[in-house]
Design an enzyme around this catalytic site. Structure first.
Site, PDB file in Angstrom:
ATOM      1  N   LYS A   1      17.500-107.275   6.922  1.00 26.37           N
ATOM      2  CA  LYS A   1      16.474-106.185   6.757  1.00 26.37           C
ATOM      3  C   LYS A   1      16.931-105.047   6.103  1.00 26.37           C
ATOM      4  O   LYS A   1      16.580-104.466   5.217  1.00 26.37           O
ATOM      5  CB  LYS A   1      15.956-106.026   8.230  1.00 26.37           C
TER       6      LYS A   1
ATOM      7  N   ASP B   1      10.213-105.666   8.600  1.00 24.69           N
ATOM      8  CA  ASP B   1      10.332-105.011   9.890  1.00 24.69           C
ATOM      9  C   ASP B   1       9.212-105.391  10.785  1.00 24.69           C
ATOM     10  O   ASP B   1       8.389-105.974  10.334  1.00 24.69           O
ATOM     11  CB  ASP B   1      10.697-103.378   9.537  1.00 24.69           C
TER      12      ASP B   1
END
Ligand code: SF4
Length: 220
Positions: A117, A135
């Site tokens: 991420k 996310d």
């Protein structure tokens, strides 16, 4: 509604979605993203201006004292391990990359505390390489909007978003989804009455799935 149409609808609500983490360099962005794990951007933005004034680059942060760094970020979650990580990450940058933040997944993910991420955010925001960071907001919104299944992993969500949304839109769509999830389709109080996606929203299904998963966990 296609992925592309969804992006354009969200942009009608949020025409200026962008990265909200305070930073003045790629290095500072990387640190801010690492610090933002499991906490809000707003709480990170409260601590980073002072942290970056004291430690503006990897060379200074690599030599920092752990307790001193902890003092700057004490108000955010997991501050102890995050302080350790950002010092280790800075050392890695200095030793392996001459203090320059790399742009490949492999190199970024070789740094302490950097997962997919974080690598995606840095590639997208700092290097403008088409990427789609998933996310908590992107995950929830994608599932509610039926772009991913309720039980899809984060990796699967990323894969599906990349398939369903044109590559040229990925970087902006990432910010759009975050704004939509953060300010409109929030976890607890989504603004369903004003939402353009009510006709196909999967939220009920998602809630049922979450309740079932919670029950299963309690029984284990
Ligand atoms: S209808 Fe409600 S839960 Fe569904 S996408 Fe819209 S705001 Fe989110």
């Amino acid at each position: 509604m296609s992925g592309e149409e969804i992006v354009y609808e969200i942009e009608k609500i949020f025409p200026n979605a962008q990265c909200e983490l305070y930073h003045e360099s790629t290095f500072q962005l990387l640190i801010a993203v690492v610090l933002s794990a499991q906490t809000t951007d707003a709480s990170v933005n409260k601590v980073t201006p002072a942290l970056f004034t004291r430690y503006p680059d990897p060379f200074s942060l690599a030599k920092a004292d752990l307790e001193d760094v902890e003092g700057y970020i004490r108000t955010i979650g997991l501050y102890h391990s995050k302080a350790k990580n950002i010092i280790a990450l800075s050392k890695d940058l200095v030793e392996k990359f001459d203090g320059v933040v790399p742009s490949t997944y492999k190199e970024l993910q070789s740094l302490a505390g950097v997962g997919r991420k974080t690598a995606n955010v840095v590639r997208s925001v700092a290097f403008d390489i088409p990427s789609f960071a998933v996310d908590t907001h992107v995950d929830r919104v994608s599932k509610r909007l039926g772009l991913a299944k309720v039980d899809d992993s984060v990796e699967k969500v990323e894969e599906k978003l990349k398939r369903k949304i044109p590559r040229a839109l990925w970087n902006q769509a990432h910010h759009d989804f975050i704004f939509f999830g953060r300010y409109f389709c929030t976890a607890r109080h989504p603004k369903c009455q004003e939402c353009p996606f009510t006709s196909f929203c999967q939220n009920e299904k998602l809630e049922r799935y979450k309740a079932l998963k919670k029950k299963k966990k309690e029984m284990e």
